[in-house]
Design an enzyme around this catalytic site. Structure first.
Site, mmCIF file in Angstrom:
data_model
loop_
_atom_site.group_PDB
_atom_site.id
_atom_site.type_symbol
_atom_site.label_atom_id
_atom_site.label_comp_id
_atom_site.label_asym_id
_atom_site.label_seq_id
_atom_site.Cartn_x
_atom_site.Cartn_y
_atom_site.Cartn_z
ATOM 1 N N ASP A 67 0.820 -1.216 0.000
ATOM 2 C CA ASP A 67 0.000 0.000 0.000
ATOM 3 C C ASP A 67 0.853 1.266 0.000
ATOM 4 O O ASP A 67 2.071 1.214 0.184
ATOM 5 C CB ASP A 67 -0.963 0.000 1.207
ATOM 6 C CG ASP A 67 -0.282 -0.426 2.504
ATOM 7 O OD1 ASP A 67 0.962 -0.326 2.596
ATOM 8 O OD2 ASP A 67 -0.985 -0.857 3.415
ATOM 9 N N ASN A 136 -6.832 -3.495 14.777
ATOM 10 C CA ASN A 136 -8.227 -3.766 14.402
ATOM 11 C C ASN A 136 -8.337 -4.937 13.418
ATOM 12 O O ASN A 136 -9.397 -5.184 12.865
ATOM 13 C CB ASN A 136 -8.874 -2.509 13.803
ATOM 14 C CG ASN A 136 -8.238 -2.080 12.485
ATOM 15 O OD1 ASN A 136 -7.309 -2.716 12.005
ATOM 16 N ND2 ASN A 136 -8.744 -1.013 11.902
ATOM 17 N N HIS A 138 -6.695 -5.279 10.530
ATOM 18 C CA HIS A 138 -6.480 -5.024 9.098
ATOM 19 C C HIS A 138 -5.189 -5.677 8.597
ATOM 20 O O HIS A 138 -4.235 -5.884 9.345
ATOM 21 C CB HIS A 138 -6.547 -3.526 8.764
ATOM 22 C CG HIS A 138 -5.372 -2.713 9.206
ATOM 23 N ND1 HIS A 138 -5.426 -1.350 9.354
ATOM 24 C CD2 HIS A 138 -4.107 -3.050 9.534
ATOM 25 C CE1 HIS A 138 -4.253 -0.901 9.732
ATOM 26 N NE2 HIS A 138 -3.437 -1.904 9.851
ATOM 27 N N GLU A 143 -9.452 -2.495 5.907
ATOM 28 C CA GLU A 143 -10.025 -2.257 7.228
ATOM 29 C C GLU A 143 -11.225 -3.176 7.473
ATOM 30 O O GLU A 143 -11.766 -3.769 6.530
ATOM 31 C CB GLU A 143 -10.459 -0.781 7.319
ATOM 32 C CG GLU A 143 -9.334 0.220 7.053
ATOM 33 C CD GLU A 143 -8.369 0.381 8.232
ATOM 34 O OE1 GLU A 143 -8.167 -0.585 9.002
ATOM 35 O OE2 GLU A 143 -7.804 1.477 8.370
HETATM 36 P P1 PGA Z 1 2.694 -1.870 12.810
HETATM 37 O O1 PGA Z 1 1.504 -1.832 11.779
HETATM 38 O O2 PGA Z 1 3.658 -2.892 12.311
HETATM 39 O O3 PGA Z 1 3.249 -0.480 12.778
HETATM 40 O O4 PGA Z 1 2.110 -2.242 14.141
HETATM 41 C C1 PGA Z 1 0.967 -3.027 11.307
HETATM 42 C C2 PGA Z 1 -0.270 -2.731 10.504
HETATM 43 O O5 PGA Z 1 -0.991 -1.772 10.820
HETATM 44 O O6 PGA Z 1 -0.546 -3.484 9.557
#
Ligand code: PGA
Length: 242
Positions: A67, A136, A138, A143
């Site tokens: 992304d 959450n 994702h 999401e």
């Molecule tokens: P993080 O993010 O590795 O910074 O915890 C992971 C994500 O949101 O997919």
């Protein structure tokens, strides 16, 4: 879904890097799907070390990132282009023409997304998709509520994700509210998937992903339907799995 529980973040980063390194050794022209975020930083550091030690050759490796924030250009230090350059690409012998990240400045977003999917297909599909997971649930910027049939497209970030990512920005209102993200279906097409989660803040999401119902409300739960998924977690993130 196989789960590997390791002691801590240092061990998790080494474990993930060893798996990615093995993939590249067995198939030097591997197509890798790559994530950003805090979690894979240690993995990338280990891969850079392996490269410097002469263990790895990235010259034929092809990459596709999950992304990019919409509205941020590659020179923006908060863009995922910059992140990937800073943490991995600038330090290994990858061919820049083999690197793919969605263009956050695309004017015709639909065409950009369609072309991104076509490029993945033309490269032969993703051999190994590395993933993080949001609190959450994702994966990528898919999401809760995202359909399992989604491909690369423009998405809107939830308040939860904006709050989680605000730590990288001067203030929460500077976090882009949209992104271009590979979809659930794009991720599920990968031949092999390795998901990383570290720390107690991810424990509930890890539990729901591994043991909970398969539902778009918990996007990572879709991975239960994939034939080759490895989840690497440290003890804190594995806290609720027993
Ligand atoms: P993080 O993010 O590795 O910074 O915890 C992971 C994500 O949101 O997919």
């Amino acid at each position: 879904m196989r789960t590997i529980v390791v002691k801590d973040y240092v061990a998790l980063s080494k474990c993930a890097a060893v798996i990615v390194a093995g993939q590249i050794m067995y198939k030097p022209d591997s197509v890798l799907g790559l994530p950003t975020g805090s979690t894979p930083e240690g993995t990338y550091k280990n891969l850079v070390d392996f490269y410097k030690e002469g263990l790895l050759d990235f010259s034929r490796v092809v990459t596709f990132n999950l992304d990019e924030y919409y509205g941020l250009g590659p020179q923006d230090k908060l863009s995922y282009h910059w992140y990937m350059h800073h943490h991995l690409f600038a330090h290994v012998n990858i061919d820049p023409k083999n690197v793919h990240i969605p263009n956050g400045l695309a004017e015709d977003v639909e065409a950009e997304c369609r072309a991104y999917e076509e490029k993945i297909d033309r490269a032969g599909g993703i051999d190994l998709q590395l993933l993080g997971i949001g609190r959450n649930g994702h994966i990528g910027f898919n999401e809760p509520g995202t359909g399992f049939d989604t491909l690369t497209r423009m998405v809107r970030l939830t308040a939860d994700t904006i709050a989680a990512n605000a730590r990288f920005f001067a203030s929460p209102d500077q976090v882009p509210v949209q992104a271009i993200s590979m979809g659930i279906k794009s991720i599920m097409k990968a031949r092999r998937i390795v998901l990383l989660a570290s720390g107690s803040g991810k424990a509930q999401a890890v539990r729901d992903m591994v043991l909970g119902a398969v539902t778009p409300e918990m996007p990572a739960s879709v991975l239960q339907l994939h034939p080759d998924v490895t989840v690497i977690v440290d003890r804190e993130a594995a806290r609720l799995l027993d």
